[in-house]
Each structure stands twice: as structure tokens, then as C-alpha cells.
Design an enzyme around this catalytic site. Structure first.
Site, PDB file in Angstrom:
ATOM      1  N   ARG A 122       0.853  -1.195   0.000  1.00 53.19           N
ATOM      2  CA  ARG A 122       0.000   0.000   0.000  1.00 53.19           C
ATOM      3  C   ARG A 122       0.883   1.237   0.000  1.00 53.19           C
ATOM      4  NH1 ARG A 122      -4.930   1.382   4.187  1.00 53.19           N
ATOM      5  NH2 ARG A 122      -3.362   0.919   5.776  1.00 53.19           N
TER       6      ARG A 122
ATOM      7  N   ASP B 179      -4.227   2.881  13.785  1.00 53.76           N
ATOM      8  CA  ASP B 179      -3.427   3.530  12.759  1.00 53.76           C
ATOM      9  C   ASP B 179      -3.933   4.960  12.588  1.00 53.76           C
ATOM     10  OD1 ASP B 179      -5.702   3.401  11.183  1.00 53.76           O
ATOM     11  OD2 ASP B 179      -4.886   1.947   9.763  1.00 53.76           O
TER      12      ASP B 179
END
Length: 532
Positions: free
Chosen positions: A165, A449
Site C-alpha cells: 500500500r 493507525d
């Protein structure tokens, strides 16, 4: 380095960095930047224009100009690629050396190697992460902890497939300049991985695969597709080798799922329900629109809320109609080594969540910790059996309107001091760790996150600017939030777990992005400027 015209690397060059920042790799970055940077900036300007329209009262809806794409029943995305045909369990995490080994060994089918939300864009993290991925593919990676515990890879046949990612379109890489301008962080991450690891993956019978974050529409997907075509041509890799899964984690993208698949169809690997960032996007996009778009505190919003059901079921239906994988959301729980009762309750919720997803037709789902892999695998095994996915399940029973996706008020719930305090506490802990270089942070038995801090500060901003009161009638004011920041900061300091200087910086940053009248699109933008 140094032979690439117009390219300047301003970050420090540590041991082995010359293996990643080669002239040839930098030339690929420079070529992509010069060709596509103007388009990136146009698309970012389009985001701002659409936000202005929504803030002024316009509602999102399915696009009239792409009706033909949605109506055409004949087109399909490319067939699933080797190594990502079966994706029943995917684990996520940053690309530090220990996590790389543990994720690949976890028993998951896929590892999302994260340069974005579970990572801090510290220069060393970005380059070391590329080294770690290359070393993993070369099987030269290992890790020994300060306590002497050793980590090494299992046999190749047992390892998860790496899917990278890169950073979103909004983030720059300030340590690489082309013709005096910063380069897109996403292009840097993509190009370095493709250049160094693309052929290594092909040699293992797989390929260079990616997760694309934060897209807000099909034109942004089209830009990625054009970058894929150009990069494959530059490196002599067959067109269509790259595959990409798009995270549907913004509310504008939810209205363009089919168009996003269409733009990427020769390179598409499906869509993912990035649910935490999706909540952030709903709050952010409608932050000035009053009670109609007010969400209750984040822990009160479940996946069974009508607007979240609409979003996830539409995603499955859209993907399967076009022959693409539909991947479910994150189970962020971290099992406790000391509290069996906490584990019992939380693991039951994880099982329930994965059962709902597999029952809805998802082909796989995410976990944040290796201990959750067996639970998710068991749940999906029960549904899939020997089949690699359930793309054949069309979900013709699903009918979702634009109003369904926007029915935020239907979530119910309210705001308590405990919820407000939790937003402050978790965000402060996360941001202190983030500023110190760690983007995947264990807070209260959850792997948090960037989405966590984004939801927390955005909710507080929205509550402040829409005259929200707590359930006991207390208005949410700047003075109340400032008091809670002070109290939670004092409590966190007392644990002696985090660097006091980092906590001070985190507090100042959080206060700015939560209380300032001007809303920052992403808190990572001002935070990144504080990094060396």
C-alpha cells in the site's frame, strides 16, 4: 546516485540505501513525476472543488455521466492473478523488519505491506521498508530482538503474498525532489517497489500487487491505471501484470465503485471496505452540514448501522458483478497476554464480525495481529470450503440508493464525556508514537493507525462547530476539550510509557487540528512537516 538529471535526494543516505535509491530507480520516479504530476494536482484541486459544493449544501449521488458504465453488463475486470486468487485472510502492518517476518509467516494468504496509514512517513521507514521487502523476497531477511528472540522466514510455499500500500495522492515525499519540486509519496513507494521487486515476484510465480488508498473517484483511479501502463512499458513488464485493490474508504468513492473498477479493469484486483477511514471521510466531508450528518462517538458506530450495511453490501454486489474480489474490513483487536476475559469477549466479537462478512459474500477480510489469523481463516473456511473465493455469488438481492449511503442519522446514539475523553486519550497516545516513527500503535488492546486519530480529531471538530451537547446536557466547547486534553495528557504521562517531549508535540498538534477554525484535510500533512 547523482547521475540522474534533475533529481535530488535530500534525505540522509544510511547503510545500503544506495541499493534502493539507484539511478535507474530514480529515473523511473522522475519520469512518472514529470508525466503525471500536473494531473495529480488537478485531481487534488477537483477534490477541493467538490468539497466546497458539499459544504454549500450539495449531496453526493451516483454520477449521471457514467450511467453507461454501470448499465453495461458485459465488461469484467481481469481474472484473479497468481498468489491472490484465494484471499480469505489478509494481515496488515508496517514494513519494519520484525513485522515483515511475522506477517509473512502468519498463515494469512496476503500481507498488506503498509507504507501508508500503519506507517509513519519518516525517511528511514520509507527506505528501510523497501529494503526489507526486497530482502524478504531474496530470503535474506531475519530479525533478532533485544531480548535475543530470533525471527526467520518459513518455506516460500507457506508465506503470505506481499501486496504493497503506497501513500495516498495527498502526501508528498519531501526528501526526493525532481526539478526542484517534491514528488508524490505514492509514486515513490510504487516505483521503488515495482523497480526492485516486480521481477522478483514474477520469478516466484506471483506479481507486483498494490492496495490503493484514499481515492475519491474514478478519475483518480484512471491516473493510477495510466501510471501502471507507463511503468510497465518503461521496465519491459507485460501490460496487465500489475494488479491493484482499491480501498473504498472515502464517501465520494462509495458512489463510484463500479467506475473505479472500470478504469482499472485490466489491472484490478477488486475493492476493500476500509471502514475506519470511511467513517473519517463521512465526518470530514459533511463536517459543516449539521445534525443530519452527526455521528455518535466512534465506538458506538457498528457495522450493522444501516448506512454501513448499505456501503458493504453494495461493495460486494459491485465487485462480484464485475468478477472482482470483495475484501472485508479490519479486525484491530490485539489479544492480551494477561487478561483472558478481555480476550474471550473481544474474540467473540471478531468471530461475529468475520461471520457477518463471509455471510454477506466477502471473499476475505483483514486482521491486524497474527493471533487473529486462525479465527478469520476458520470462519471463511466454513463458508468457502475448497473454493478460493465466492465471486460467483452475485447478491442480486441488494438494492442500495444514494440516500441509503447518506443515512448517517440512522446510526442513532449520542455523545458522552467518556466518548469525548476516549477520542482525546487515544489520539494523544497515537500521535506521540506517530511523531516518534511508529504508525501502528497498540492502544487499549487495539492496533490503531492514522484513521484513529483522524476520526478522533474530526469528531471533536464537528461537535464543536455544530453546537453538540453531551448526553448530560453539557455543551462541547473549546474550554471543555482543552480541559480534557490537559487531564488525559497528565494521566498518560503518569504511565511513563511515552516520551514527554513527543507527548508535548502530540498535544500541540492535536489541539491545533481539533480546535482550529480552519479544518486540516489530513492531520498527517502538518505532522509530516514536523518530521526531519
Amino acid at each position: 546516485m547523482g547521475a540522474t538529471t534533475g533529481v535530488e535526494v535530500t534525505g540522509p543516505l544510511h547503510d545500503r540505501y544506495d541499493e534502493i535509491l539507484t539511478d535507474e530507480a530514480l529515473e523511473l520516479i522522475a519520469g512518472l513525476h514529470r508525466t503525471f504530476e500536473a494531473r495529480r494536482q488537478e485531481l487534488l484541486a477537483e477534490r477541493r472543488h467538490r468539497q466546497d459544493q458539499i459544504s454549500n449544501g450539495s449531496d453526493l449521488d451516483f454520477l449521471t455521466e457514467t450511467t453507461d458504465v454501470r448499465a453495461d453488463s458485459d465488461w469484467r475486470v481481469a481474472p484473479p492473478a497468481p498468489g491472490i486468487v484465494d484471499r480469505r485472510v489478509e494481515i496488515t502492518g508496517p514494513t519494519d523488519r520484525k513485522t515483515t517476518v511475522n506477517a509473512l509467516n502468519s498463515g494469512a494468504k496476503v500481507w498488506l505491506a503498509d507504507f501508508e496509514d500503519a506507517n509513519t512517513p519518516l525517511w528511514e521507514n520509507m527506505v528501510d521498508g523497501q529494503l526489507n521487502l526486497r530482502d524478504a523476497l531474496d530470503r535474506t531477511i531475519d530479525f533478532t530482538s533485544p531480548q535475543g528472540k530470533s525471527y526467520a522466514l518459513k518455506d516460500d510455499s507457506e508465506l503470505a503474498t506481499i501486496v504493497v500500500r503506497p501513500r495516498g495522492w495527498h502526501l508528498d515525499e519531501k526528501h526526493i525532489l525532481v526539478d526542484g519540486r517534491r514528488v508524490s509519496g505514492g509514486i515513490v513507494d510504487f516505483a521503488l517497489y515495482l523497480f526492485h521487486c516486480g521481477r522478483r515476484q514474477l520469478a516466484k510465480g506471483k506479481g507486483p500487487y498494490f492496495y490503493l488508498p484514499k481515492l475519491q473517484g474514478h478519475r483518480e483511479a484512471r491516473l493510477w491505471n495510466e501510471i501502471f501502463v507507463r511503468a510497465q512499458a518503461e521496465l519491459g513488464i507485460e501490460r496487465g501484470t500489475i494488479r491493484a485493490t482499491v480501498l473504498i474508504e472515502t464517501i465520494p468513492a462509495a458512489f463510484e465503485m463500479e467506475e473505479i473498477l472500470y478504469e482499472l479493469r485490466e489491472h484490478s484486483a477488486g475493492l476493500n471496505a476500509g471502514r475506519w477511514d470511511y467513517l473519517f471521510s463521512i465526518i470530514k466531508t459533511h463536517r459543516t452540514r449539521g445534525s443530519r450528518f452527526l455521528l455518535p462517538e466512534r465506538n458506538a458506530v457498528t457495522m450493522t448501522a444501516p448506512f454501513m450495511r448499505a456501503y458493504t453490501e453494495l461493495l460486494v454486489k459491485t465487485c462480484h458483478r464485475r468478477g472482482a474480489h470483495a475484501i472485508g474490513g479490519m479486525a484491530a483487536f490485539i489479544p492480551s497476554r494477561r487478561d483472558a476475559e478481555v480476550n474471550k469477549v473481544a474474540l467473540a466479537k471478531v468471530r461475529e464480525d468475520k461471520s457477518r462478512e463471509s455471510g454477506d459474500g466477502f471473499d476475505g477480510s483483514w486482521v491486524a495481529h497474527p493471533d487473529l489469523v486462525p479465527i478469520a481463516r476458520e470462519v471463511f473456511d466454513d463458508v468457502l470450503g475448497d473454493e478460493p473465493n465466492q465471486i460467483h455469488r452475485q447478491r442480486d438481492d441488494v438494492h442500495v440508493s444514494g440516500a441509503d449511503l447518506l443515512d448517517v442519522a440512522g446510526a442513532g446514539g449520542g455523545v458522552t464525556e467518556a466518548g469525548l475523553r476516549s477520542n482525546v486519550n487515544v489520539a494523544l497516545q497515537y500521535l506521540a508514537a506517530w511523531l516518534g516513527g511508529n504508525g501502528a500503535v497498540a492502544v487499549h488492546n487495539l492496533m490503531e493507525d492514522t484513521a484513529t486519530a483522524e476520526i478522533s480529531r474530526s469528531q471533536i471538530w464537528q461537535w464543536l462547530h455544530n453546537d453538540v451537547a453531551l448526553d448530560d446536557g453539557t455543551p462541547v466547547t473549546k474550554e471543555l476539550v482543552e480541559r480534557l486534553i490537559h487531564e488525559e495528557l497528565t494521566a498518560i504521562r503518569a504511565t511513563d510509557r511515552l516520551d514527554p517531549a513527543l507527548l508535548d508535540r502530540a498535544s500541540a498538534l492535536f489541539t491545533d487540528v481539533a480546535l482550529d477554525d480552519d479544518y486540516a484535510d489530513f492531520l498527517t500533512l502538518p505532522a509530516y512537516e514536523q518530521m526531519p
